[in-house]
Scaffold this active site. Sequence first.
Site, PDB file in Angstrom:
ATOM      1  N   LYS A 198      13.529  -0.704  41.771  1.00  0.00           N
ATOM      2  CA  LYS A 198      13.302  -0.133  42.930  1.00  0.00           C
ATOM      3  C   LYS A 198      12.883   1.314  43.016  1.00  0.00           C
ATOM      4  O   LYS A 198      14.252   1.258  43.355  1.00  0.00           O
ATOM      5  CB  LYS A 198      13.404  -1.320  43.595  1.00  0.00           C
ATOM      6  CG  LYS A 198      12.589  -2.264  44.607  1.00  0.00           C
ATOM      7  CD  LYS A 198      12.347  -1.101  45.578  1.00  0.00           C
ATOM      8  CE  LYS A 198      13.092  -0.744  46.640  1.00  0.00           C
ATOM      9  NZ  LYS A 198      12.909   0.127  47.058  1.00  0.00           N
ATOM     10  N   GLU A 251      25.484   6.275  45.066  1.00  0.00           N
ATOM     11  CA  GLU A 251      25.966   7.537  45.560  1.00  0.00           C
ATOM     12  C   GLU A 251      24.798   7.573  46.990  1.00  0.00           C
ATOM     13  O   GLU A 251      24.005   7.904  47.361  1.00  0.00           O
ATOM     14  CB  GLU A 251      24.645   8.292  44.460  1.00  0.00           C
ATOM     15  CG  GLU A 251      24.969   9.927  43.938  1.00  0.00           C
ATOM     16  CD  GLU A 251      24.909  10.806  45.027  1.00  0.00           C
ATOM     17  OE1 GLU A 251      25.627  10.981  46.029  1.00  0.00           O
ATOM     18  OE2 GLU A 251      23.572  11.053  45.076  1.00  0.00           O
ATOM     19  N   CYS A 275      20.631  14.999  49.656  1.00  0.00           N
ATOM     20  CA  CYS A 275      21.939  14.331  50.224  1.00  0.00           C
ATOM     21  C   CYS A 275      23.307  15.536  49.436  1.00  0.00           C
ATOM     22  O   CYS A 275      24.237  15.878  49.802  1.00  0.00           O
ATOM     23  CB  CYS A 275      22.510  14.060  49.317  1.00  0.00           C
ATOM     24  SG  CYS A 275      22.210  14.038  47.128  1.00  0.00           S
ATOM     25  N   GLU A 313      25.213  12.712  58.987  1.00  0.00           N
ATOM     26  CA  GLU A 313      23.612  13.213  57.933  1.00  0.00           C
ATOM     27  C   GLU A 313      22.987  12.775  58.910  1.00  0.00           C
ATOM     28  O   GLU A 313      22.194  11.690  58.925  1.00  0.00           O
ATOM     29  CB  GLU A 313      24.298  12.192  56.553  1.00  0.00           C
ATOM     30  CG  GLU A 313      23.105  13.046  55.685  1.00  0.00           C
ATOM     31  CD  GLU A 313      23.202  12.581  54.259  1.00  0.00           C
ATOM     32  OE1 GLU A 313      22.851  11.209  54.808  1.00  0.00           O
ATOM     33  OE2 GLU A 313      22.982  12.872  53.181  1.00  0.00           O
TER      34      GLU A 313
HETATM   35  C1  UN1 Z   1      20.185  14.417  45.883  1.00  0.00           C
HETATM   36  O1  UN1 Z   1      19.853  15.078  46.708  1.00  0.00           O
HETATM   37  O2  UN1 Z   1      20.531  13.630  46.302  1.00  0.00           O
HETATM   38  O3  UN1 Z   1      22.316  19.614  43.265  1.00  0.00           O
HETATM   39  C2  UN1 Z   1      20.323  15.721  44.530  1.00  0.00           C
HETATM   40  C3  UN1 Z   1      21.080  18.979  43.790  1.00  0.00           C
HETATM   41  C4  UN1 Z   1      19.916  18.743  43.043  1.00  0.00           C
HETATM   42  C5  UN1 Z   1      20.483  17.041  43.424  1.00  0.00           C
HETATM   43  C6  UN1 Z   1      19.982  17.171  44.251  1.00  0.00           C
HETATM   44  N1  UN1 Z   1      19.801  18.748  41.401  1.00  0.00           N
HETATM   45  O4  UN1 Z   1      20.864  19.706  44.838  1.00  0.00           O
END
Ligand code: UN1
Length: 494
Positions: free
Chosen positions: A175, A250, A284, A385
């Site tokens: 999804k 995550e 993230c 965030e």
């Molecule tokens: C994300 O922001 O969900 O290290 C992953 C990084 C990328 C992955 C980010 N390779 O910023």
Amino acid sequence: MAEVYRNYIDGKWVEAVSGATFESINPANKSEVLGVFPRSDHRDVEKAVEAAEAHFDRWRKTPAPKRAEIFYRAGEILVRRREELARLMTREMGKVLKESRGDIQEGIDMTYYIAGEGRRLLGETTPAELPNKFAMSIRIPLGVVAAITPWNFPIAIPTWKLVPALVAGNTVVFKPAEDTPLLATRLVEILIEAGLPGGVLNLVHGYGEEAGRPLVRHPDVALVSFTGSSEVGREVAVACAENYKRVSLEMGGKNAIIVMDDASLDLAVDGAIWGGFGTSGQRCTAASRLVVHKRVLKEFTEKFVNRAKALRLGDGLLETTDVGPVINEAQLNRIHGYTQIGIKEGAELLCGGGICREGECAKGFFYLPTAFAEVDSKMRIAQEEIFGPTVVIIPVDDLDEAIEVCNSTKYGLSSAIYTQDVNKAFIAMRDIYAGITYVNASTIGAEVHLPFGGVRQTGNGHREGGSTAIDIFTEWKTIYVDYSGRLQRATIDA
Ligand code: UN1
């Protein structure tokens, strides 16, 4: 007329049972519709889970190296179509072309890397305590995996989940985020072209409340792998707990870069600009906090703000663009809401702080690269965030304070320190509490063959990528074979 796309269930492309649809639009140009997608509900989810369940037995019995061959072929297709997919990604998600290329490359890397697991999936053998007895542990798949993915890495993150889940012998219901359904569709098409049997991977488009929720709650789903916000992640975890379901989460981050007084300042500014404003801050792993030693605060801030102000906003397809749009109107307003919170909290707005409506930007969702000074670590803009191009600068007196500030949020994904002092670097490596620490590099740029994930409310103890990726998607089974031909009692006869 925009093209109409479908779900992929049990090897067939089908509409949602309800017939309802939603559109995917270009965040740099709201009037461009990239496609119309099925707005699925629990009925579509049920069909998809049923198909995944029905195909599990045959798939798990397919030798793992054979399963993996499909992914080597998928990797080759991704390589061949990299440029076309990158351009499509920029249109659907907004990030600048070179970052979209990076996203596809990350997907290629993960696909090849995990395909290699088809010839490993290592377990252990170890001596048994009794004579004529053999002991080993092997990995077994779980069954139906639900993969729920975000829009910020529309190809990379789905590969983090789909490829290890499938190579390990699970079947999947996927999804994807409703903001990037087209890229998800392309990825599924590529996996089919590479030879994945129908029903082994099922694609269900739609919204979280309507399609994601029934998927997470479905009793025949064995494991949910989710990347997204901490709020939704908590809901997913609670729902999974009720049915003793495995869950891998995550979630958010509020990642800090520490800049010490001995740092190479130009290098640190480069890292802060890239980490803070790359992908419009929608990672993230974005560097949303800059924790700066007071001795270099003035010089660093000046350089950083000059660079931030010079960033050119625009359509990510243009070579001249440094920063693309943010994903949608709701996010745009949320980011602006945080600017107002920061001002109310007494932080000093250094640059940006507004929605960009000039020229071409009026067509999409653009937010000016924004920086705040005089930020106290307890302020909401330093704790929550934002997931946008907003960076806060927090002054500190020394390394101890810097690390304390760095560790003072409810998250713990990425972190970084800029220093030329090897002692300070090692103290930071030891004492920063986070899933990832960079030394003299920004908070973004994780490589697929190392564990990826975070501590505290960023995750729930799992790591995607690396050798750890397979741990999420397998259970351990311990096997004892007694070939003595008589009753042997462990712990008693030994
Ligand atoms: C994300 O922001 O969900 O290290 C992953 C990084 C990328 C992955 C980010 N390779 O910023």
